[in-house]
Design a protein around this motif. Structure first.
Motif, PDB file in Angstrom:
ATOM      1  N   ALA A 105       0.820  -1.224   0.000  1.00  0.00           N
ATOM      2  CA  ALA A 105       0.000   0.000   0.000  1.00  0.00           C
ATOM      3  C   ALA A 105       0.851   1.269   0.000  1.00  0.00           C
ATOM      4  CB  ALA A 105      -0.926  -0.017   1.208  1.00  0.00           C
ATOM      5  N   LEU A 106       2.122   1.145  -0.411  1.00  0.00           N
ATOM      6  CA  LEU A 106       3.064   2.253  -0.233  1.00  0.00           C
ATOM      7  C   LEU A 106       2.649   3.549  -0.927  1.00  0.00           C
ATOM      8  CD1 LEU A 106       5.403   2.642  -2.881  1.00  0.00           C
ATOM      9  CD2 LEU A 106       5.245   0.215  -2.427  1.00  0.00           C
ATOM     10  N   LEU A 107       1.984   3.451  -2.065  1.00  0.00           N
ATOM     11  CA  LEU A 107       1.639   4.672  -2.807  1.00  0.00           C
ATOM     12  C   LEU A 107       0.632   5.508  -2.027  1.00  0.00           C
ATOM     13  CD1 LEU A 107       1.739   6.473  -5.296  1.00  0.00           C
ATOM     14  CD2 LEU A 107       0.091   4.938  -6.399  1.00  0.00           C
ATOM     15  N   HIS A 108      -0.467   4.892  -1.649  1.00  0.00           N
ATOM     16  CA  HIS A 108      -1.467   5.639  -0.878  1.00  0.00           C
ATOM     17  C   HIS A 108      -0.891   6.047   0.477  1.00  0.00           C
ATOM     18  CE1 HIS A 108      -5.283   4.217  -3.232  1.00  0.00           C
ATOM     19  NE2 HIS A 108      -4.304   4.589  -4.026  1.00  0.00           N
ATOM     20  N   GLU A 109      -0.080   5.163   1.053  1.00  0.00           N
ATOM     21  CA  GLU A 109       0.509   5.484   2.364  1.00  0.00           C
ATOM     22  C   GLU A 109       1.406   6.716   2.270  1.00  0.00           C
ATOM     23  OE1 GLU A 109       0.724   1.000   4.327  1.00  0.00           O
ATOM     24  OE2 GLU A 109       2.405   1.727   3.159  1.00  0.00           O
ATOM     25  N   LYS A 110       2.172   6.800   1.199  1.00  0.00           N
ATOM     26  CA  LYS A 110       3.091   7.954   1.088  1.00  0.00           C
ATOM     27  C   LYS A 110       2.315   9.235   0.827  1.00  0.00           C
ATOM     28  CE  LYS A 110       7.428   7.430  -0.578  1.00  0.00           C
ATOM     29  NZ  LYS A 110       8.624   7.471  -1.454  1.00  0.00           N
ATOM     30  N   ILE A 111       1.281   9.148  -0.011  1.00  0.00           N
ATOM     31  CA  ILE A 111       0.476  10.346  -0.301  1.00  0.00           C
ATOM     32  C   ILE A 111      -0.214  10.829   0.981  1.00  0.00           C
ATOM     33  CG2 ILE A 111      -1.542  11.203  -1.562  1.00  0.00           C
ATOM     34  CD1 ILE A 111      -0.760   9.237  -3.833  1.00  0.00           C
ATOM     35  N   VAL A 112      -0.779   9.897   1.728  1.00  0.00           N
ATOM     36  CA  VAL A 112      -1.518  10.272   2.943  1.00  0.00           C
ATOM     37  C   VAL A 112      -0.558  10.818   4.011  1.00  0.00           C
ATOM     38  CG1 VAL A 112      -2.847   9.283   4.874  1.00  0.00           C
ATOM     39  CG2 VAL A 112      -3.480   8.755   2.511  1.00  0.00           C
ATOM     40  N   ALA A 113       0.578  10.144   4.209  1.00  0.00           N
ATOM     41  CA  ALA A 113       1.529  10.612   5.237  1.00  0.00           C
ATOM     42  C   ALA A 113       2.082  11.991   4.880  1.00  0.00           C
ATOM     43  CB  ALA A 113       2.663   9.610   5.390  1.00  0.00           C
ATOM     44  N   LEU A 171      13.165  -3.647  -0.917  1.00  0.00           N
ATOM     45  CA  LEU A 171      12.528  -2.338  -1.135  1.00  0.00           C
ATOM     46  C   LEU A 171      11.443  -2.455  -2.215  1.00  0.00           C
ATOM     47  CD1 LEU A 171      12.399   0.760  -0.802  1.00  0.00           C
ATOM     48  CD2 LEU A 171      14.190   0.908  -2.555  1.00  0.00           C
ATOM     49  N   PRO A 172      10.177  -2.196  -1.865  1.00  0.00           N
ATOM     50  CA  PRO A 172       9.101  -2.292  -2.848  1.00  0.00           C
ATOM     51  C   PRO A 172       9.061  -1.053  -3.760  1.00  0.00           C
ATOM     52  CG  PRO A 172       8.288  -2.568  -0.589  1.00  0.00           C
ATOM     53  CD  PRO A 172       9.648  -1.968  -0.514  1.00  0.00           C
ATOM     54  N   VAL A 173       8.863  -1.306  -5.034  1.00  0.00           N
ATOM     55  CA  VAL A 173       8.700  -0.213  -6.002  1.00  0.00           C
ATOM     56  C   VAL A 173       7.421  -0.485  -6.786  1.00  0.00           C
ATOM     57  CG1 VAL A 173       9.712   0.967  -7.992  1.00  0.00           C
ATOM     58  CG2 VAL A 173      11.201   0.086  -6.187  1.00  0.00           C
ATOM     59  N   GLU A 174       6.504   0.482  -6.791  1.00  0.00           N
ATOM     60  CA  GLU A 174       5.233   0.303  -7.516  1.00  0.00           C
ATOM     61  C   GLU A 174       5.418   0.781  -8.956  1.00  0.00           C
ATOM     62  OE1 GLU A 174       1.739   1.239  -5.389  1.00  0.00           O
ATOM     63  OE2 GLU A 174       0.458   1.353  -7.172  1.00  0.00           O
ATOM     64  N   VAL A 175       5.047  -0.084  -9.902  1.00  0.00           N
ATOM     65  CA  VAL A 175       5.236   0.239 -11.334  1.00  0.00           C
ATOM     66  C   VAL A 175       3.930  -0.013 -12.075  1.00  0.00           C
ATOM     67  CG1 VAL A 175       7.700  -0.371 -11.271  1.00  0.00           C
ATOM     68  CG2 VAL A 175       6.026  -2.109 -11.903  1.00  0.00           C
ATOM     69  N   ILE A 176       3.724   0.716 -13.176  1.00  0.00           N
ATOM     70  CA  ILE A 176       2.491   0.488 -13.929  1.00  0.00           C
ATOM     71  C   ILE A 176       2.645  -0.801 -14.757  1.00  0.00           C
ATOM     72  CG2 ILE A 176       1.975   2.965 -14.010  1.00  0.00           C
ATOM     73  CD1 ILE A 176       2.513   2.750 -17.079  1.00  0.00           C
ATOM     74  N   PRO A 177       1.510  -1.455 -15.107  1.00  0.00           N
ATOM     75  CA  PRO A 177       1.597  -2.726 -15.844  1.00  0.00           C
ATOM     76  C   PRO A 177       2.254  -2.567 -17.216  1.00  0.00           C
ATOM     77  CG  PRO A 177      -0.578  -2.486 -14.859  1.00  0.00           C
ATOM     78  CD  PRO A 177       0.130  -1.169 -14.656  1.00  0.00           C
ATOM     79  N   PHE A 178       2.017  -1.470 -17.922  1.00  0.00           N
ATOM     80  CA  PHE A 178       2.564  -1.302 -19.270  1.00  0.00           C
ATOM     81  C   PHE A 178       4.095  -1.277 -19.222  1.00  0.00           C
ATOM     82  CE2 PHE A 178       4.124   1.209 -22.822  1.00  0.00           C
ATOM     83  CZ  PHE A 178       3.472   0.614 -23.889  1.00  0.00           C
ATOM     84  N   GLY A 179       4.705  -2.120 -20.001  1.00  0.00           N
ATOM     85  CA  GLY A 179       6.176  -2.122 -20.096  1.00  0.00           C
ATOM     86  C   GLY A 179       6.867  -2.591 -18.836  1.00  0.00           C
ATOM     87  N   LEU A 180       6.199  -3.469 -18.127  1.00  0.00           N
ATOM     88  CA  LEU A 180       6.706  -3.928 -16.825  1.00  0.00           C
ATOM     89  C   LEU A 180       8.148  -4.439 -16.884  1.00  0.00           C
ATOM     90  CD1 LEU A 180       6.006  -4.712 -13.906  1.00  0.00           C
ATOM     91  CD2 LEU A 180       4.968  -6.788 -14.804  1.00  0.00           C
ATOM     92  N   GLN A 181       8.439  -5.290 -17.880  1.00  0.00           N
ATOM     93  CA  GLN A 181       9.782  -5.886 -17.933  1.00  0.00           C
ATOM     94  C   GLN A 181      10.841  -4.845 -18.313  1.00  0.00           C
ATOM     95  OE1 GLN A 181      10.434  -8.522 -16.554  1.00  0.00           O
ATOM     96  NE2 GLN A 181       8.554  -9.738 -16.565  1.00  0.00           N
ATOM     97  N   SER A 182      10.458  -3.867 -19.151  1.00  0.00           N
ATOM     98  CA  SER A 182      11.407  -2.791 -19.492  1.00  0.00           C
ATOM     99  C   SER A 182      11.695  -1.943 -18.261  1.00  0.00           C
ATOM    100  CB  SER A 182      10.827  -1.887 -20.593  1.00  0.00           C
ATOM    101  OG  SER A 182      10.459  -2.663 -21.684  1.00  0.00           O
TER     102      SER A 182
END
Ligand code: 5RP
Length: 263
Positions: free
Chosen positions: A112-120, A144-155
């Motif tokens: 949930a890091l994205l929403h957590e960072k925005i809220v904090a 370390l978790p990194v959130e990435v969009i599905p498009f071009g995931l492997q790139s």
């Protein structure tokens, strides 16, 4: 009506989480807008906050950082709103996967890091609740978790690995987080790449470098975001670690009482 939250019969690790969460909800006052984190420690906090609100007849508004937390908070009878409605929060209480002496964090073990960072970041104060196992000298043993969009995931993954070559880290292996047979999906429909860097020499530099890559939405390094960590222990006592003056943090957080007598 939800059950009374009890510490009876808890394992030492759950006692530690419970104790930190219980201390943190003492910071919540009538009229506040409060960000609710995600994870097993945050779950304790949400349940204890629900109990406090019912007992003290508090009027607060809460912004959850995940669907999981929203469901639990709703079941507790907490009044929920969106960050857009609330705009700015008085306090966010959340867990962490690691924290160091500067109170920099790794978060996102629960995805949930994205929403957590925005809220904090949209809060006057962020309090982290933790057991002592998350306290480290140097961040990075926890992937370390990194959130990435599905498009071009492997790139994007390849770009991240290339970026790690010039960073002060001890490992460069990455893994795509899975949920059973499928890729893990965040509440935003994105994926998580976990970076097994083992040791992060310059957390700020790494956070900036990762967020510059196309396809990366956000990373789990929380730099200069946390104000206070409440560290629970298996015997029910709680330590406090603040950003500036450790003694002041102890005093502010604990007011001289560092153990719950009923634990
Ligand atoms: C979720 C998080 C959690 O706060 C972190 O993973 C700690 O979880 P737990 O309290 O279950 O150990 O960052 O995205």
């Amino acid at each position: 009506m939800p059950d009374t939250v009890s510490s009876r019969g808890l394992s030492p690790i759950d006692t530690a989480k419970y104790a930190a969460a219980r201390r943190a909800v003492e910071f919540v006052q009538n009229g506040m807008k409060v960000g609710l984190g995600t994870g097993s420690t945050a779950d304790w906090m949400v349940r204890l906050l629900g109990q406090k609100v019912r007992q003290d007849n508090l009027h607060i508004l809460c912004v959850p950082t995940s669907k999981r937390t929203a469901d639990l908070a709703h079941a507790q009878g907490l009044a929920l709103t969106t960050l857009d409605e609330a705009q700015w929060l008085d306090l966010t209480i959340d867990g962490a996967d690691e924290f160091d002496a500067e109170l920099n964090l790794i978060k996102g073990g629960g995805g949930a890091l994205l929403h957590e960072k925005i809220v904090a970041t949209a809060s006057d104060q962020m309090i982290v609740i933790s057991d002592v196992s998350k306290q480290v000298d140097t961040l990075g043993a926890f992937p370390l978790p990194v959130e990435v969009i599905p498009f071009g995931l492997q790139s994007t993954r390849a770009l991240i690995e290339e970026t790690l070559v010039s960073m002060d880290v001890a490992g460069r292996k990455t893994t795509l987080r899975r949920n059973g047979d499928a890729l893990f999906k965040t509440d935003e429909g994105n994926h998580i790449i976990d970076l097994h860097v083992q040791r992060i020499g310059h957390a700020r530099q790494l956070a900036l470098a990762l967020n510059q890559l196309p396809g990366v939405v956000e990373n789990g390094l929380f730099i200069d975001t946390c104000d206070l960590v409440l560290i629970g222990h298996g015997d029910g006592h709680v330590d406090a670690q603040g950003i500036h003056d450790p003694a002041a943090a102890e005093d502010m957080a604990l007011g001289g009482k560092n153990i719950f007598t009923d634990l």
